[in-house]
Design a protein around this motif. Structure first.
Motif, PDB file in Angstrom:
ATOM      1  N   GLN A 146      53.029  44.385  35.033  1.00 52.63           N
ATOM      2  CA  GLN A 146      53.756  43.133  35.207  1.00 52.63           C
ATOM      3  C   GLN A 146      55.072  43.134  34.446  1.00 52.63           C
ATOM      4  N   ASN A 147      55.058  43.696  33.245  1.00 53.55           N
ATOM      5  CA  ASN A 147      56.247  43.752  32.395  1.00 53.55           C
ATOM      6  C   ASN A 147      55.991  44.799  31.309  1.00 53.55           C
ATOM      7  N   GLN A 148      56.707  44.675  30.181  1.00 58.33           N
ATOM      8  CA  GLN A 148      56.598  45.675  29.113  1.00 58.33           C
ATOM      9  C   GLN A 148      55.269  45.630  28.378  1.00 58.33           C
ATOM     10  N   SER A 149      54.493  44.547  28.530  1.00 56.78           N
ATOM     11  CA  SER A 149      53.279  44.427  27.729  1.00 56.78           C
ATOM     12  C   SER A 149      52.085  43.855  28.489  1.00 56.78           C
ATOM     13  N   ALA A 150      52.161  43.791  29.811  1.00 53.92           N
ATOM     14  CA  ALA A 150      51.076  43.179  30.577  1.00 53.92           C
ATOM     15  C   ALA A 150      50.782  43.968  31.842  1.00 53.92           C
ATOM     16  N   ILE A 151      49.496  43.989  32.213  1.00 51.99           N
ATOM     17  CA  ILE A 151      49.027  44.644  33.437  1.00 51.99           C
ATOM     18  C   ILE A 151      48.157  43.651  34.195  1.00 51.99           C
ATOM     19  N   LEU A 152      48.371  43.537  35.497  1.00 52.51           N
ATOM     20  CA  LEU A 152      47.501  42.733  36.353  1.00 52.51           C
ATOM     21  C   LEU A 152      46.405  43.636  36.910  1.00 52.51           C
ATOM     22  N   VAL A 153      45.148  43.264  36.672  1.00 50.86           N
ATOM     23  CA  VAL A 153      43.996  44.019  37.156  1.00 50.86           C
ATOM     24  C   VAL A 153      43.392  43.251  38.327  1.00 50.86           C
ATOM     25  N   GLU A 154      43.186  43.928  39.463  1.00 53.27           N
ATOM     26  CA  GLU A 154      42.568  43.312  40.637  1.00 53.27           C
ATOM     27  C   GLU A 154      41.454  44.218  41.142  1.00 53.27           C
ATOM     28  N   TRP A 155      40.434  43.608  41.759  1.00 55.32           N
ATOM     29  CA  TRP A 155      39.320  44.386  42.289  1.00 55.32           C
ATOM     30  C   TRP A 155      38.703  43.647  43.470  1.00 55.32           C
ATOM     31  N   ASP A 156      37.920  44.385  44.271  1.00 58.53           N
ATOM     32  CA  ASP A 156      37.158  43.793  45.369  1.00 58.53           C
ATOM     33  C   ASP A 156      35.768  43.449  44.860  1.00 58.53           C
ATOM     34  N   ILE A 157      35.337  42.220  45.110  1.00 58.29           N
ATOM     35  CA  ILE A 157      34.043  41.775  44.607  1.00 58.29           C
ATOM     36  C   ILE A 157      32.919  42.405  45.430  1.00 58.29           C
ATOM     37  N   PRO A 158      31.694  42.508  44.881  1.00 57.54           N
ATOM     38  CA  PRO A 158      30.557  43.006  45.664  1.00 57.54           C
ATOM     39  C   PRO A 158      30.327  42.111  46.884  1.00 57.54           C
ATOM     40  N   LEU A 159      29.868  42.699  47.982  1.00 57.66           N
ATOM     41  CA  LEU A 159      29.663  41.937  49.209  1.00 57.66           C
ATOM     42  C   LEU A 159      28.569  40.889  49.048  1.00 57.66           C
ATOM     43  N   GLU A 218      37.841  44.838  25.411  1.00 56.33           N
ATOM     44  CA  GLU A 218      37.008  44.421  26.537  1.00 56.33           C
ATOM     45  C   GLU A 218      37.158  42.914  26.761  1.00 56.33           C
ATOM     46  N   TYR A 219      37.037  42.512  28.031  1.00 54.16           N
ATOM     47  CA  TYR A 219      37.127  41.110  28.397  1.00 54.16           C
ATOM     48  C   TYR A 219      35.952  40.751  29.307  1.00 54.16           C
ATOM     49  N   LYS A 220      35.531  39.489  29.238  1.00 50.73           N
ATOM     50  CA  LYS A 220      34.472  38.971  30.096  1.00 50.73           C
ATOM     51  C   LYS A 220      35.082  37.972  31.062  1.00 50.73           C
ATOM     52  N   VAL A 221      34.926  38.219  32.363  1.00 52.55           N
ATOM     53  CA  VAL A 221      35.497  37.359  33.393  1.00 52.55           C
ATOM     54  C   VAL A 221      34.344  36.731  34.169  1.00 52.55           C
ATOM     55  N   GLU A 222      34.211  35.418  34.102  1.00 52.86           N
ATOM     56  CA  GLU A 222      33.082  34.714  34.706  1.00 52.86           C
ATOM     57  C   GLU A 222      33.303  34.486  36.201  1.00 52.86           C
ATOM     58  N   GLY A 223      32.187  34.510  36.969  1.00 50.95           N
ATOM     59  CA  GLY A 223      32.233  34.089  38.360  1.00 50.95           C
ATOM     60  C   GLY A 223      32.206  35.242  39.347  1.00 50.95           C
ATOM     61  N   TRP A 224      31.246  35.191  40.276  1.00 46.83           N
ATOM     62  CA  TRP A 224      31.116  36.254  41.276  1.00 46.83           C
ATOM     63  C   TRP A 224      32.390  36.410  42.103  1.00 46.83           C
ATOM     64  N   LYS A 225      33.080  35.318  42.404  1.00 47.93           N
ATOM     65  CA  LYS A 225      34.267  35.385  43.249  1.00 47.93           C
ATOM     66  C   LYS A 225      35.533  35.731  42.473  1.00 47.93           C
ATOM     67  N   SER A 226      35.454  35.879  41.153  1.00 47.67           N
ATOM     68  CA  SER A 226      36.635  36.288  40.373  1.00 47.67           C
ATOM     69  C   SER A 226      37.044  37.697  40.774  1.00 47.67           C
ATOM     70  N   SER A 227      38.329  37.901  40.957  1.00 45.41           N
ATOM     71  CA  SER A 227      38.777  39.213  41.438  1.00 45.41           C
ATOM     72  C   SER A 227      40.065  39.688  40.773  1.00 45.41           C
ATOM     73  N   SER A 228      40.485  39.048  39.685  1.00 46.03           N
ATOM     74  CA  SER A 228      41.709  39.506  39.005  1.00 46.03           C
ATOM     75  C   SER A 228      41.691  39.032  37.562  1.00 46.03           C
ATOM     76  N   TYR A 229      42.474  39.744  36.739  1.00 47.69           N
ATOM     77  CA  TYR A 229      42.617  39.369  35.329  1.00 47.69           C
ATOM     78  C   TYR A 229      43.888  40.021  34.801  1.00 47.69           C
ATOM     79  N   GLU A 230      44.665  39.271  34.005  1.00 51.80           N
ATOM     80  CA  GLU A 230      45.895  39.818  33.417  1.00 51.80           C
ATOM     81  C   GLU A 230      45.631  40.213  31.966  1.00 51.80           C
ATOM     82  N   VAL A 231      45.891  41.478  31.668  1.00 48.63           N
ATOM     83  CA  VAL A 231      45.735  42.003  30.314  1.00 48.63           C
ATOM     84  C   VAL A 231      47.107  41.989  29.642  1.00 48.63           C
TER      85      VAL A 231
END
Length: 412
Positions: free
Chosen positions: A161-174, A202-215
């Motif tokens: 995203q910039n000099q100090s951040a990364i956007l993490v995205e993933w596909d959720i289980p079906l 490490e980070y904990k992201v709640e919710g089955w439909k969650s599919s992204s997180y910014e580090v």
């Protein structure tokens, strides 16, 4: 079965989207009783029931499994020597259970439904006795399978995203195996050029439909990878790992340990020495350095030419022409994708000490603290001597490789 009951049964089957009653026979088995669950797990439903007390004969039991209003499977149990197999055109799959004895079929029955059930899912289960292809009235119940271990997330994507951040995205289980959270693990390279990464946070992201997180709060121009697992109270999935990504560059930090060593054999030269910025503060691919020094004149020089970047394994050295008793201010900074922060020092070309002092050690200053400038002691010199030595200095330094454009040569 009277006409009213038969119509109610057909309506029930229609609502459940089960197989419609096969007409054409007056022999319709009676309805089973006491249908209940004996166990429920994340992948199985255990059933028990009691046979109908009707005198109408039957040859099979049929168990319908309905999910979200659709019949997904039909299991059948044969109760006699009749080898006619029951098939259900409205169910996705059909499974054969064990053949039961006449006595068992006409008493208390039990059966475990296990084929293709998914965890944390609501089901309607219908059980009916059948004679050949004529199905009796259903007895139904609802059951929800327990929380299961989720499948791993897939297709992890990283975007700087910039000099100090990364956007993490993933596909959720079906399949939603239950209340789910994701464990996002950030792995950072052990050094700027290494492909080996170690766990950093490490980070904990709640919710089955969650599919992204910014580090955030990452190093500039540094390689990172991310691995993710999905978890429920029943357990944790296998781990999925991304490819690496590098954060965007920013201005390099200040060079380190800048100081001057006078050269006894070269009366009119001073040796400037410095080291790279700290590894985690380089913030990009350092390809050269800029030196500006002012005193009895001003000069800007470029030191080094590195591709793809300076390995920073040894200190850097540059020779500066000086005039005895002249006071000089020197600034040094690293050049990467951006211009680095400046380190500054002041020194005096003391003619008495230049002739015998091997070095002036550890003179280090930074533009962040202008009051920390260290000035080497000086003595007065005559103006005539300074002009005379200046001419000699220019001759000596030019013969040692300083070009007409006044670019600095450098030894490592």
């Amino acid at each position: 079965m009277d006409m009213y009951s038969r119509l109610c049964f057909m309506l029930t089957l229609f609502i459940l989207e089960s197989v419609p009653l096969v007409l054409g026979s007056d022999t319709v088995p009676g309805k089973v009783s006491n249908l209940k669950t004996t166990l429920v797990t994340s992948s199985a439903i255990g059933l028990s029931w009691t046979a109908s007390t009707s005198n109408i004969p039957f040859t099979n039991y049929v168990i319908f499994i309905i999910k979200e209003g659709k019949c997904t499977q039909a299991d059948y149990i044969r109760c006699s020597r009749n080898h006619t197999l029951y098939t259900n055109g409205h169910c996705t799959d059909t499974y054969a259970g064990a053949t039961a004895t006449f006595a068992a079929c006409h008493g208390d029955m039990s059966y475990n439904v296990t084929a293709k059930l998914t965890s944390y899912t609501d089901y309607v289960v219908a059980v009916a006795a059948a004679y050949e292809a004529t199905v009796g009235e259903n007895s139904t119940l609802t059951a929800k399978t327990q929380i299961g271990i989720p499948a791993p997330p897939t297709n992890i994507r990283l975007t700087a995203q910039n000099q100090s951040a990364i956007l993490v995205e993933w596909d959720i289980p079906l399949h939603n195996a239950g209340p789910t959270w994701y464990n996002v693990t950030v792995l950072g390279a052990i050094n700027r050029t290494s492909s080996i990464a170690i766990v950093q946070r490490e980070y904990k992201v709640e919710g089955w439909k969650s599919s992204s997180y910014e580090v955030t709060d990452l190093l500039s121009s540094w390689r990172y990878m991310v691995s993710i697992t999905a978890s429920t109270n029943a357990g944790t999935s296998d781990r999925t790992t991304s490819q690496h990504v590098r954060t965007l560059p920013s201005a390099p930090g200040a060079v380190q340990n800048i100081h001057v060593k006078f050269v006894p054999s070269q009366y009119l030269a001073a040796r400037l020495i410095w080291e790279c910025p700290a590894e985690k503060m380089r913030n990009g691919r350092i390809t050269s350095y800029t030196i500006i020094y002012t005193g009895n004149g001003s000069m800007t020089m470029t030191a080094g030419s590195y591709y793809p970047e300076d390995p920073c394994t040894t200190p850097h050295t540059a020779y500066l022409p000086v005039i005895p008793d002249g006071q000089y201010t020197v600034q040094v900074w690293a050049n990467a994708e951006f211009q680095g922060n400046k380190s500054t020092m002041i020194f005096v070309a003391d003619r008495n000490k230049m002739s015998y002092m091997p070095s002036v050690s550890n003179i280090t200053v930074s533009t962040a603290d202008p009051h920390s400038l260290i000035i080497v002691s000086s003595t007065c010199g005559s103006i005539i001597a300074m002009l005379f030595v200046a001419v000699i200095a220019l001759v000596i330094t030019r013969s040692r490789g300083v070009s007409q454009e006044k670019r600095l040569y450098m030894d490592r």
